[in-house]
Design a protein around this motif. Structure first.
Motif, PDB file in Angstrom:
ATOM      1  N   THR A  55      51.122  68.751  48.009  1.00 48.19           N
ATOM      2  CA  THR A  55      50.571  69.602  49.055  1.00 48.19           C
ATOM      3  C   THR A  55      51.677  70.795  49.231  1.00 48.19           C
ATOM      4  OG1 THR A  55      51.778  68.147  50.528  1.00 48.19           O
ATOM      5  CG2 THR A  55      49.688  67.546  50.374  1.00 48.19           C
ATOM      6  N   SER A  83      54.580  73.864  47.420  1.00 47.35           N
ATOM      7  CA  SER A  83      54.774  74.469  46.484  1.00 47.35           C
ATOM      8  C   SER A  83      55.848  75.119  46.550  1.00 47.35           C
ATOM      9  CB  SER A  83      53.318  75.456  46.212  1.00 47.35           C
ATOM     10  OG  SER A  83      53.238  76.256  47.310  1.00 47.35           O
ATOM     11  N   SER A  99      54.017  71.375  41.570  1.00 47.99           N
ATOM     12  CA  SER A  99      54.046  72.527  42.239  1.00 47.99           C
ATOM     13  C   SER A  99      54.901  72.648  43.176  1.00 47.99           C
ATOM     14  CB  SER A  99      52.720  72.226  43.196  1.00 47.99           C
ATOM     15  OG  SER A  99      52.737  70.990  44.028  1.00 47.99           O
ATOM     16  N   HIS A 116      47.494  71.400  45.751  1.00 44.68           N
ATOM     17  CA  HIS A 116      47.256  72.054  44.755  1.00 44.68           C
ATOM     18  C   HIS A 116      47.046  71.889  43.280  1.00 44.68           C
ATOM     19  CE1 HIS A 116      50.344  73.687  48.046  1.00 44.68           C
ATOM     20  NE2 HIS A 116      49.791  75.043  47.643  1.00 44.68           N
ATOM     21  N   ILE A 146      49.865  77.719  39.597  1.00 44.82           N
ATOM     22  CA  ILE A 146      48.894  77.035  40.592  1.00 44.82           C
ATOM     23  C   ILE A 146      47.506  77.879  40.496  1.00 44.82           C
ATOM     24  CG2 ILE A 146      48.600  76.448  42.810  1.00 44.82           C
ATOM     25  CD1 ILE A 146      51.379  76.242  43.188  1.00 44.82           C
ATOM     26  N   ARG A 197      44.586  76.827  42.281  1.00 38.71           N
ATOM     27  CA  ARG A 197      44.031  76.939  43.664  1.00 38.71           C
ATOM     28  C   ARG A 197      44.446  75.922  44.640  1.00 38.71           C
ATOM     29  NH1 ARG A 197      37.603  74.954  43.957  1.00 38.71           N
ATOM     30  NH2 ARG A 197      38.340  74.676  46.087  1.00 38.71           N
ATOM     31  N   ARG A 198      43.766  75.732  45.509  1.00 33.91           N
ATOM     32  CA  ARG A 198      44.302  74.359  46.574  1.00 33.91           C
ATOM     33  C   ARG A 198      42.802  73.992  47.119  1.00 33.91           C
ATOM     34  NH1 ARG A 198      48.797  75.236  51.495  1.00 33.91           N
ATOM     35  NH2 ARG A 198      48.861  72.982  51.879  1.00 33.91           N
TER      36      ARG A 198
END
Length: 317
Positions: A40, A42, A162, A59, A50, A52-53
């Motif tokens: 969660t 980064s 991440s 992530h 990365i 996307r989320r």
């Protein structure tokens, strides 16, 4: 003149198709092992890796860049002439088995337990090492070897999530470094790419080493596997026992028949003690003389007096 060019183009298309197929298989395996699942949080230096989320705030890493960084790391490792000059470190328990298997197949040195401070900087340390390249499973948990590598100018390849810090990390492989399947698969793919670049295995055919060997196993799973093997061995032994009993009975029957035939032959030839039977005695055969039976001792009878010898008379002679 056109046929060689057409043949070369066909070979190139076939090679590209096989490469794409292999890349697709690797991507499917990485998705199944959840290599792309991050955390969660980064780090700002991990932003380029990365994708996307998701709705849960986790992530998602870019798998394409993960494959590219695995190939880059393999090319860097292959440039080291002596494989023992490469050290792989894992303080995370899920990566210790993967590091040991990676070292077994590539020839590097594993440090799959607690890292002793001063291993790279203090020469009086018992396990002092001078590697030319360092591979860490988690830059956060393996912060001590990363810092010491920066003191002695050792390049670092790290498996980064991440939220992993990239300070003193030269090559970052974006992946999920908290899952046992993810770590095992990444180390397996890295070892396969290294062996292919060295020419030890074919670049077209699949590697005959199973990826399951790189996965972390719990003690309960190991005990369960041992119990299953013991049960299978007991079942095989029980299945083989009736067959051995039948073979033993058959051998006993044949041996009893042979013993009875030998006994009948010995009785016909004169018995078991070698005495000639009646009517079959040789003319020149004489039976050995029989010795008289030994006298039995009677406790009521007094012992006989010993005989006296005349020693004086023997001296006068």
């Amino acid at each position: 003149r056109r046929r060689p060019a057409a043949a070369a183009a066909a070979v190139a298309r076939t090679t590209c198709t096989m490469a794409l197929t292999q890349r697709e298989e690797d991507i499917q395996a990485m998705l199944a092992a959840k290599v792309h699942i991050g955390t969660t949080n980064s780090d700002h230096q991990m932003t380029p890796y990365i994708w996307r989320r998701n709705n849960e705030g986790v992530h998602i890493l870019n798998i394409g860049k993960t494959l590219e960084k695995i190939q880059l790391a393999a090319r860097i490792i292959v440039t080291i002439e002596n494989p023992a000059d490469v050290v792989a470190v894992s303080a995370r328990p899920y990566g210790q088995r993967a590091v040991l298997k990676f070292a077994h197949y590539t020839g590097c040195q594993p440090l799959a337990s607690r890292f002793t401070p001063g291993t790279f900087t203090n020469q009086i340390t018992r396990n002092y090492k001078e590697p030319r390249l360092l591979i860490v499973t988690d830059p956060r948990m393996d912060a001590q070897p990363v810092i010491e590598a920066s003191f002695v100018n050792i390049p670092v390849i790290g498996l980064c999530n991440s939220d992993s810090p990239l300070r003193f990390v030269d090559v970052a492989i974006p992946c999920n470094n908290r899952g046992k399947h993810s770590l095992g698969l990444v180390y397996w793919m890295l070892a396969r790419e290294i062996l292919r670049l060295r020419g030890s295995i074919s670049a077209v055919e699949p590697w005959n080493v199973s990826v399951d060997l790189f996965f972390h196993k719990e003690p309960e799973d190991i005990e369960k596997m041992a119990d299953e093997k013991a049960a299978a061995a007991a079942a095989a032994a029980a299945a083989a026992a009736p067959q051995e009993a039948k073979e033993f009975d058959a051998s006993m029957d044949s041996s009893s028949f042979a013993y009875e035939g030998q006994a009948q032959q010995q009785q016909a030839m004169g018995g078991f003690e070698g005495q000639p039977a009646a009517g079959f005695a040789h003319p020149g055969f004489e039976a050995p003389p029989q010795q008289p039976p030994a006298a039995q001792w009677d406790p009521a009878q007094p012992p006989a007096a010993p005989q006296q010898q005349d020693w004086a008379g023997m001296g006068n002679q």
